[in-house]
Design an enzyme around this catalytic site. Structure first.
Site, PDB file in Angstrom:
ATOM      1  N   HIS A 176      49.487  46.157  32.025  1.00  0.00           N
ATOM      2  CA  HIS A 176      49.114  47.670  32.563  1.00  0.00           C
ATOM      3  C   HIS A 176      49.964  48.675  33.245  1.00  0.00           C
ATOM      4  O   HIS A 176      51.081  48.001  34.008  1.00  0.00           O
ATOM      5  CB  HIS A 176      47.519  47.636  32.403  1.00  0.00           C
ATOM      6  CG  HIS A 176      46.746  47.169  32.110  1.00  0.00           C
ATOM      7  ND1 HIS A 176      46.263  46.774  30.501  1.00  0.00           N
ATOM      8  CD2 HIS A 176      46.383  45.237  32.134  1.00  0.00           C
ATOM      9  CE1 HIS A 176      45.728  46.218  30.212  1.00  0.00           C
ATOM     10  NE2 HIS A 176      45.608  44.929  30.846  1.00  0.00           N
ATOM     11  N   GLU A 192      42.987  47.128  37.403  1.00  0.00           N
ATOM     12  CA  GLU A 192      43.369  45.825  36.844  1.00  0.00           C
ATOM     13  C   GLU A 192      45.055  46.413  36.698  1.00  0.00           C
ATOM     14  O   GLU A 192      46.258  45.353  37.822  1.00  0.00           O
ATOM     15  CB  GLU A 192      43.809  45.733  35.371  1.00  0.00           C
ATOM     16  CG  GLU A 192      44.631  44.416  35.362  1.00  0.00           C
ATOM     17  CD  GLU A 192      43.882  43.851  33.468  1.00  0.00           C
ATOM     18  OE1 GLU A 192      42.970  44.521  32.454  1.00  0.00           O
ATOM     19  OE2 GLU A 192      44.424  42.264  32.981  1.00  0.00           O
ATOM     20  N   HIS A 246      47.379  39.363  34.774  1.00  0.00           N
ATOM     21  CA  HIS A 246      46.392  40.171  34.284  1.00  0.00           C
ATOM     22  C   HIS A 246      44.859  39.796  34.957  1.00  0.00           C
ATOM     23  O   HIS A 246      45.331  38.589  35.802  1.00  0.00           O
ATOM     24  CB  HIS A 246      45.865  40.175  32.951  1.00  0.00           C
ATOM     25  CG  HIS A 246      47.059  40.899  31.596  1.00  0.00           C
ATOM     26  ND1 HIS A 246      46.844  42.023  31.326  1.00  0.00           N
ATOM     27  CD2 HIS A 246      47.899  40.112  31.600  1.00  0.00           C
ATOM     28  CE1 HIS A 246      48.063  42.323  30.313  1.00  0.00           C
ATOM     29  NE2 HIS A 246      48.902  41.045  30.858  1.00  0.00           N
ATOM     30  N   GLU A 349      44.483  35.248  33.583  1.00  0.00           N
ATOM     31  CA  GLU A 349      43.749  36.057  34.142  1.00  0.00           C
ATOM     32  C   GLU A 349      43.949  35.705  35.243  1.00  0.00           C
ATOM     33  O   GLU A 349      43.055  34.378  35.842  1.00  0.00           O
ATOM     34  CB  GLU A 349      43.184  36.295  33.368  1.00  0.00           C
ATOM     35  CG  GLU A 349      43.022  36.543  31.771  1.00  0.00           C
ATOM     36  CD  GLU A 349      43.013  37.490  31.737  1.00  0.00           C
ATOM     37  OE1 GLU A 349      42.887  38.861  32.375  1.00  0.00           O
ATOM     38  OE2 GLU A 349      42.871  38.455  30.353  1.00  0.00           O
TER      39      GLU A 349
HETATM   40 ZN   LIG Z   1      44.871  42.835  31.649  1.00  0.00          ZN
END
Ligand SMILES: [Zn+2]
Length: 387
Positions: A176, A192, A246, A349
Site C-alpha cells: 500500500h 497498514e 502486508h 501478512e
Molecule cells: Zn495489504
C-alpha cells in the site's frame, strides 16, 4: 637516503602517469554517465567530446561489451558504476592508454543484442542492451514501461578489487502507500501502509549487513504505487527474490497470527481467497488486465512456483518462531502483486490490524524488529549455504 630515492622514483612515476592525462583531458574528457533501466532494455549515455569516435567488441565468458573511445581521457584513472539491473551489472571506465578510454559493460545475460551510436548536441555515446526477442517478461511488461533512471555519483571512484561472488538482489515491497492506506486498525487506527513501510525498512537495515545481498525497496516513503509497478521494479532490477509485506484484517475480531502466501491461479488454504481479494483491491476494477495477459503473468510466476513455495515456508517458520505468533500457515491464491514477478515471490501478512492486541503490538518498535528479524532469518535460511 634510500627512502628519498624511492620517493623520487615514485614521484616521477606519478608524474609520468599524470602529465599525459592532464594534457589530454583538456580536450577529450569523458563526462557523466547516466543510465536507464527499462523492462526490455537498458540504455547507457556517456558524455564525450564531439571529436571522439569508438570501436565496439563483444566479449564472452563472462558476457561483456567493450567500447574503446578515441581520442578520449578520464580525469581519474578509472571509474566503476554499479547498475545492477536485468541486463547490465556494472559499467567500468579506464584509461587504457594515452588518448584511449576503455568502457566495459559487465552484462547479466549472455543472449543480448547491443547497439552503440553517437549523438550530437549534447555529444554523447549511446549504448543500448536489449534482451532476446523471445524475452517473455519484457514482452508483457514493456507496454506500460516506466524506466528507472539513474546517474552515477560523479566523479565516482573505483572500489577496491574484490573476489568474485554471487550477489543476490532482494526487492522488499512495503504494501500500500499514499492514497491507499490498506487495512486500518480498529482500536488505534494504525494504518497498514505505515507498519509495512516500517517493517520493510527494518528488514532492509538488517540485510544491508549481510555480505552477498543487495536490497531495494519498491517505496521508501508514503507513496502510492500500482500493484504491477511493484513487480515491474523487481523485474527491472533483475531481482532474485520479491517479498511483499502486508498486515491482515479479518471479519472476526479474534483472528490473529502470521501467514505467508505465494501466487496460484486457484486458492489454497483457509481464508486465502478473502486475503487475496482484499490485497487486490488497490488495482481498481478498471485496471484489471484481460484474461490472456493474466494467464501469461501467472505463467511467469508459475515458473518459480516451487521456489516461491519453499521461500514462503522458510519465512513463515522463522516468523512464527521469532515473534511467537500464531501459525496460520502457508497458503496460496491469485495475488496481482505477485503475478508477473520473474523470480521467487511471496506475500507476508505480519499480523492482524483487526485484532486489538496485535494492533497494539504492531505499534511497538521492538515487536516490529522481531518481525523483521523473522523475515531476515527466513531469507537467510532459504539461501543457506549460498551466501
Ligand atoms: Zn495489504
Amino acid at each position: 637516503m634510500r627512502k628519498l630515492g624511492a620517493l623520487l622514483v615514485g614521484l616521477s612515476l606519478l608524474l609520468f602517469l599524470f602529465v599525459p592525462l592532464t594534457q589530454a583531458q583538456i580536450q577529450y574528457e569523458v563526462g557523466k554517465v547516466t543510465y536507464e533501466s527499462h523492462s526490455d532494455y537498458t540504455r547507457v549515455f556517456i558524455e564525450v567530446s564531439p571529436e571522439t569516435g569508438y570501436v565496439v567488441k563483444d566479449l564472452h565468458h563472462p558476457p561483456r561489451l567493450l567500447v574503446n573511445l578515441y581520442p578520449a581521457s578520464l580525469i581519474s584513472l578509472s571509474r566503476e558504476i554499479k547498475v545492477g539491473d536485468r541486463f547490465v551489472e556494472s559499467i567500468r571506465l579506464d584509461q587504457e592508454s594515452k588518448g584511449v578510454v576503455r568502457v566495459v559493460l559487465d552484462l547479466n545475460l549472455s543472449n543480448v543484442t547491443s547497439s552503440v551510436d553517437l549523438s550530437s548536441d549534447p555529444s554523447r555515446l549511446l549504448i543500448e542492451i536489449r534482451g532476446p526477442e523471445e524475452d517473455l517478461v519484457a514482452a508483457i511488461l514493456k507496454e506500460k514501461d516506466s524506466p528507472i533512471i539513474r546517474e552515477e555519483e560523479f566523479p565516482s571512484t573505483a572500489p577496491p578489487p574484490k573476489k568474485e561472488k554471487t550477489i543476490y538482489t532482494i526487492v522488499l515491497d512495503p504494501g500500500h502507500g499514499g492514497k491507499d492506506p490498506g487495512a486500518i486498525g480498529r482500536s488505534t487506527g494504525l494504518k497498514e501502509k505505515e507498519v509495512t513501510l516500517q517493517v520493510a525498512k527494518e528488514v532492509a537495515r538488517l540485510l544491508r549487513n549481510e555480505a552477498g545481498i543487495r536490497v531495494y525497496l519498491t517505496r521508501n516513503t508514503d507513496q502510492y504505487l500500482s500493484l504491477d509497478r511493484r513487480t515491474e521494479i523487481a523485474n527491472q532490477l533483475g531481482a532474485d527474490m520479491f517479498i511483499s509485506i502486508h498486515a491482515n484484517s479479518g471479519y472476526r475480531r479474534h483472528a490473529k497470527g502470521v501467514e505467508t502466501f505465494f501466487n496460484s491461479r486457484y486458492s489454497y488454504g483457509e481464508g486465502a481467497e478473502e486475503v487475496a481479494a482484499r490485497e487486490n483491491k488497490p488495482l481498481g476494477s478498471e485496471n484489471i488486465p484481460d484474461e490472456a495477459k493474466l494467464i501469461i503473468w501467472d505463467l511467469i510466476q508459475n515458473a518459480y512456483r516451487s521456489e516461491s513455495n519453499d521461500l514462503a515456508h522458510t519465512v513463515q517458520k522463522e516468523l512464527v518462531q521469532t515473534t511467537d505468533g500464531e501459525d496460520r500457515g502457508v497458503k496460496s491464491a491469485g495475488f496481482y502483486v505477485l503475478r508477473g514477478a520473474a523470480m521467487p515471490a511471496i506475500l507476508v501478512e505480519i499480523g492482524f490490524l483487526s485484532n486489538a492486541s496485535e494492533e497494539t503490538m504492531l505499534r511497538k518498535k521492538d515487536f516490529r524488529e522481531k518481525i523483521a528479524l523473522g523475515i531476515v532469518k527466513g531469507i537467510k535460511r532459504y539461501y543457506q549455504g549460498k551466501l
